[in-house]
Design a protein around this motif. Structure first.
Motif, PDB file in Angstrom:
ATOM      1  N   LEU A 207       0.849  -1.193   0.000  1.00  0.00           N
ATOM      2  CA  LEU A 207       0.000   0.000   0.000  1.00  0.00           C
ATOM      3  C   LEU A 207       0.883   1.241   0.000  1.00  0.00           C
ATOM      4  O   LEU A 207       1.789   1.365   0.823  1.00  0.00           O
ATOM      5  CB  LEU A 207      -0.911   0.004   1.228  1.00  0.00           C
ATOM      6  N   ASP A 208       0.624   2.152  -0.934  1.00  0.00           N
ATOM      7  CA  ASP A 208       1.356   3.416  -1.016  1.00  0.00           C
ATOM      8  C   ASP A 208       0.381   4.577  -1.085  1.00  0.00           C
ATOM      9  O   ASP A 208      -0.727   4.437  -1.621  1.00  0.00           O
ATOM     10  CB  ASP A 208       2.235   3.457  -2.273  1.00  0.00           C
ATOM     11  N   HIS A 209       0.800   5.725  -0.564  1.00  0.00           N
ATOM     12  CA  HIS A 209       0.116   6.984  -0.822  1.00  0.00           C
ATOM     13  C   HIS A 209       0.976   7.770  -1.803  1.00  0.00           C
ATOM     14  O   HIS A 209       2.205   7.826  -1.653  1.00  0.00           O
ATOM     15  CB  HIS A 209      -0.087   7.779   0.463  1.00  0.00           C
ATOM     16  N   VAL A 210       0.334   8.371  -2.794  1.00  0.00           N
ATOM     17  CA  VAL A 210       1.052   9.047  -3.875  1.00  0.00           C
ATOM     18  C   VAL A 210       0.457  10.428  -4.106  1.00  0.00           C
ATOM     19  O   VAL A 210      -0.769  10.597  -4.118  1.00  0.00           O
ATOM     20  CB  VAL A 210       0.982   8.232  -5.188  1.00  0.00           C
ATOM     21  N   PHE A 211       1.337  11.400  -4.272  1.00  0.00           N
ATOM     22  CA  PHE A 211       0.936  12.720  -4.763  1.00  0.00           C
ATOM     23  C   PHE A 211       1.768  13.007  -6.002  1.00  0.00           C
ATOM     24  O   PHE A 211       2.989  12.827  -5.999  1.00  0.00           O
ATOM     25  CB  PHE A 211       1.183  13.822  -3.736  1.00  0.00           C
ATOM     26  N   THR A 212       1.118  13.443  -7.073  1.00  0.00           N
ATOM     27  CA  THR A 212       1.849  13.756  -8.292  1.00  0.00           C
ATOM     28  C   THR A 212       1.051  14.746  -9.127  1.00  0.00           C
ATOM     29  O   THR A 212      -0.019  15.217  -8.716  1.00  0.00           O
ATOM     30  CB  THR A 212       2.146  12.476  -9.097  1.00  0.00           C
ATOM     31  N   ARG A 213       1.576  15.064 -10.275  1.00  0.00           N
ATOM     32  CA  ARG A 213       0.873  15.903 -11.251  1.00  0.00           C
ATOM     33  C   ARG A 213       0.764  15.113 -12.543  1.00  0.00           C
ATOM     34  O   ARG A 213       1.749  14.552 -13.010  1.00  0.00           O
ATOM     35  CB  ARG A 213       1.613  17.223 -11.475  1.00  0.00           C
ATOM     36  N   MET A 214      -0.445  15.081 -13.094  1.00  0.00           N
ATOM     37  CA  MET A 214      -0.697  14.265 -14.276  1.00  0.00           C
ATOM     38  C   MET A 214      -1.465  15.072 -15.314  1.00  0.00           C
ATOM     39  O   MET A 214      -2.233  15.975 -14.969  1.00  0.00           O
ATOM     40  CB  MET A 214      -1.516  13.020 -13.896  1.00  0.00           C
ATOM     41  N   PRO A 215      -1.269  14.735 -16.592  1.00  0.00           N
ATOM     42  CA  PRO A 215      -2.042  15.407 -17.642  1.00  0.00           C
ATOM     43  C   PRO A 215      -3.469  14.888 -17.676  1.00  0.00           C
ATOM     44  O   PRO A 215      -3.737  13.746 -17.299  1.00  0.00           O
ATOM     45  CB  PRO A 215      -1.290  15.039 -18.921  1.00  0.00           C
ATOM     46  N   ARG A 216      -4.373  15.725 -18.103  1.00  0.00           N
ATOM     47  CA  ARG A 216      -5.744  15.301 -18.357  1.00  0.00           C
ATOM     48  C   ARG A 216      -5.952  15.255 -19.854  1.00  0.00           C
ATOM     49  O   ARG A 216      -5.388  16.054 -20.608  1.00  0.00           O
ATOM     50  CB  ARG A 216      -6.753  16.272 -17.738  1.00  0.00           C
ATOM     51  N   SER A 219      -7.449  18.651 -21.276  1.00  0.00           N
ATOM     52  CA  SER A 219      -6.894  19.960 -20.950  1.00  0.00           C
ATOM     53  C   SER A 219      -5.384  19.940 -21.110  1.00  0.00           C
ATOM     54  O   SER A 219      -4.761  18.888 -21.213  1.00  0.00           O
ATOM     55  CB  SER A 219      -7.259  20.348 -19.512  1.00  0.00           C
ATOM     56  N   GLU A 220      -4.806  21.129 -21.132  1.00  0.00           N
ATOM     57  CA  GLU A 220      -3.363  21.248 -21.216  1.00  0.00           C
ATOM     58  C   GLU A 220      -2.777  21.392 -19.815  1.00  0.00           C
ATOM     59  O   GLU A 220      -3.456  21.762 -18.869  1.00  0.00           O
ATOM     60  CB  GLU A 220      -2.995  22.461 -22.070  1.00  0.00           C
ATOM     61  N   GLY A 221      -1.487  21.123 -19.697  1.00  0.00           N
ATOM     62  CA  GLY A 221      -0.833  21.267 -18.410  1.00  0.00           C
ATOM     63  C   GLY A 221      -1.040  20.055 -17.518  1.00  0.00           C
ATOM     64  O   GLY A 221      -1.684  19.067 -17.885  1.00  0.00           O
ATOM     65  N   LEU A 222      -0.472  20.146 -16.317  1.00  0.00           N
ATOM     66  CA  LEU A 222      -0.529  19.053 -15.357  1.00  0.00           C
ATOM     67  C   LEU A 222      -1.400  19.449 -14.172  1.00  0.00           C
ATOM     68  O   LEU A 222      -1.324  20.576 -13.687  1.00  0.00           O
ATOM     69  CB  LEU A 222       0.880  18.707 -14.870  1.00  0.00           C
ATOM     70  N   ALA A 223      -2.202  18.512 -13.706  1.00  0.00           N
ATOM     71  CA  ALA A 223      -3.095  18.766 -12.578  1.00  0.00           C
ATOM     72  C   ALA A 223      -2.633  17.947 -11.378  1.00  0.00           C
ATOM     73  O   ALA A 223      -2.233  16.791 -11.524  1.00  0.00           O
ATOM     74  CB  ALA A 223      -4.529  18.389 -12.948  1.00  0.00           C
ATOM     75  N   PRO A 224      -2.678  18.527 -10.161  1.00  0.00           N
ATOM     76  CA  PRO A 224      -2.267  17.771  -8.970  1.00  0.00           C
ATOM     77  C   PRO A 224      -3.314  16.731  -8.591  1.00  0.00           C
ATOM     78  O   PRO A 224      -4.515  17.004  -8.593  1.00  0.00           O
ATOM     79  CB  PRO A 224      -2.152  18.860  -7.896  1.00  0.00           C
ATOM     80  N   VAL A 225      -2.848  15.526  -8.271  1.00  0.00           N
ATOM     81  CA  VAL A 225      -3.733  14.443  -7.837  1.00  0.00           C
ATOM     82  C   VAL A 225      -3.083  13.715  -6.668  1.00  0.00           C
ATOM     83  O   VAL A 225      -1.858  13.674  -6.544  1.00  0.00           O
ATOM     84  CB  VAL A 225      -4.028  13.434  -8.972  1.00  0.00           C
ATOM     85  N   ALA A 226      -3.912  13.154  -5.806  1.00  0.00           N
ATOM     86  CA  ALA A 226      -3.431  12.354  -4.684  1.00  0.00           C
ATOM     87  C   ALA A 226      -4.260  11.082  -4.629  1.00  0.00           C
ATOM     88  O   ALA A 226      -5.481  11.118  -4.817  1.00  0.00           O
ATOM     89  CB  ALA A 226      -3.545  13.134  -3.374  1.00  0.00           C
ATOM     90  N   TYR A 227      -3.593   9.981  -4.382  1.00  0.00           N
ATOM     91  CA  TYR A 227      -4.317   8.715  -4.344  1.00  0.00           C
ATOM     92  C   TYR A 227      -3.555   7.696  -3.506  1.00  0.00           C
ATOM     93  O   TYR A 227      -2.365   7.858  -3.216  1.00  0.00           O
ATOM     94  CB  TYR A 227      -4.543   8.165  -5.755  1.00  0.00           C
ATOM     95  N   GLN A 228      -4.269   6.667  -3.099  1.00  0.00           N
ATOM     96  CA  GLN A 228      -3.616   5.517  -2.496  1.00  0.00           C
ATOM     97  C   GLN A 228      -3.684   4.371  -3.493  1.00  0.00           C
ATOM     98  O   GLN A 228      -4.662   4.225  -4.228  1.00  0.00           O
ATOM     99  CB  GLN A 228      -4.243   5.137  -1.163  1.00  0.00           C
ATOM    100  N   ARG A 229      -2.605   3.600  -3.524  1.00  0.00           N
ATOM    101  CA  ARG A 229      -2.493   2.515  -4.501  1.00  0.00           C
ATOM    102  C   ARG A 229      -2.220   1.210  -3.769  1.00  0.00           C
ATOM    103  O   ARG A 229      -1.259   1.088  -3.017  1.00  0.00           O
ATOM    104  CB  ARG A 229      -1.353   2.797  -5.479  1.00  0.00           C
TER     105      ARG A 229
END
Length: 288
Positions: A207-216, A219-229
């Motif tokens: 189990l990990d918790h992750v914060f990153t920025r991903m493209p949609r 839309s253009e640019g990267l959006a911040p997302v947080a999730y557990q995997r």
């Protein structure tokens, strides 16, 4: 010395290795000789100036890559232990990536029924992907198979966050592709993907918790997302190895040292959970 070995093992050409290392032929040869003297056996077999890994070289190469990657990230301040669990982080331009391993006990205290249900289904199905006991959570998962080019995605569940994030067409076009490399360098990517190997080799759950920025996709640019995997080892019907990944978006991501200002403005990814009426194991325990 370890970098010389890993680089020569990758190129199998002394001139190319020297160029990649910015070193000299004498230095690389000396490094290899020192390692071989310490191990008592040759790491390479050389015929007509052509290098091939020896049986020992093949056996120790994975651990050499691991030592090199961990050393580089430690020196760069990108890797540390938090409560004896791994934390990795890196930044490049407007991209960020933080990953912190979590104790599995968090599953039982989490608000996500899907997280607990997937863990229970995996246990009851003994990791068998096609087991009927696993069928009700499979639509939420991403499934990977090991190949000669690394771990490749072979299935995106229709209810998975990946499909929700990128759309069905994009997800379908990603099937069969190797996992993309991170923009933070080869060593960082190595430790990120090593988790897949460890989960399958030990036939375990992580189990990990992750914060990153991903493209949609829209839309253009990267959006911040947080999730557990939640990563789970598994097997296909032919007994070949698989790793299954459940991604559940969160707002209260648990990552030590993460600047809270980065978490502000998280992209509103649709939260996913399994209806209690479909969570057969959760319902059974609640009714007990």
């Amino acid at each position: 010395m370890i970098r010389s070995f890993v680089t020569l093992a990758a190129t199998l050409n002394l001139s190319h290795a020297v160029k990649d290392l910015g070193s000299t032929r004498q230095t690389v040869r000396r490094h290899i000789s020192h390692l071989e003297a310490s191990m008592g056996e040759p790491l390479f077999q050389v015929e007509d100036r052509r290098y091939q890994l020896s049986p020992l070289g093949k056996a120790v190469l994975p651990s050499a890559k691991d030592i090199l990657a961990r050393g580089v990230l430690w020196l760069n301040g990108q890797s540390r232990s938090v409560g004896q669990l791994q934390q990795l982080h890196a930044s490049a331009d407007d991209w960020d990536f933080y990953q912190q391993q979590q104790p599995l006990g968090l599953i039982w205290n989490d608000s996500s029924v899907l997280l607990r249900e997937t863990f229970r289904a995996w246990s009851m199905a003994s990791g068998e992907i096609e087991s009927p006991l696993f069928a009700h959570v499979r639509p939420y998962l991403i499934i990977y198979r090991q190949s000669d080019v690394g771990w490749i995605c072979v299935e995106f569940g229709q209810k998975s966050v990946y499909v929700n994030w990128f759309g069905q067409d994009y997800a379908r076009s990603s099937i069969g592709r190797p996992i993309s490399k991170m923009p933070a360098g080869e060593e960082f990517s190595h430790l990120i993907y090593e988790a897949f190997d460890e989960v399958q080799a030990a036939q375990m759950v992580r189990l990990d918790h992750v914060f990153t920025r991903m493209p949609r996709s829209d839309s253009e640019g990267l959006a911040p997302v947080a999730y557990q995997r939640l990563m789970l080892s598994g097997f296909f019907p032919d007994r070949s190895s698989a790793v299954m990944s459940l991604v559940v978006p969160v707002h209260d991501v648990k990552i030590a040292g993460l600047d809270l200002s980065k978490v502000e403005g998280l992209d509103p990814v649709e939260m996913i959970d399994i209806p209690l009426s479909e969570a057969r194991f959760e319902s059974m325990l609640r009714d007990a």
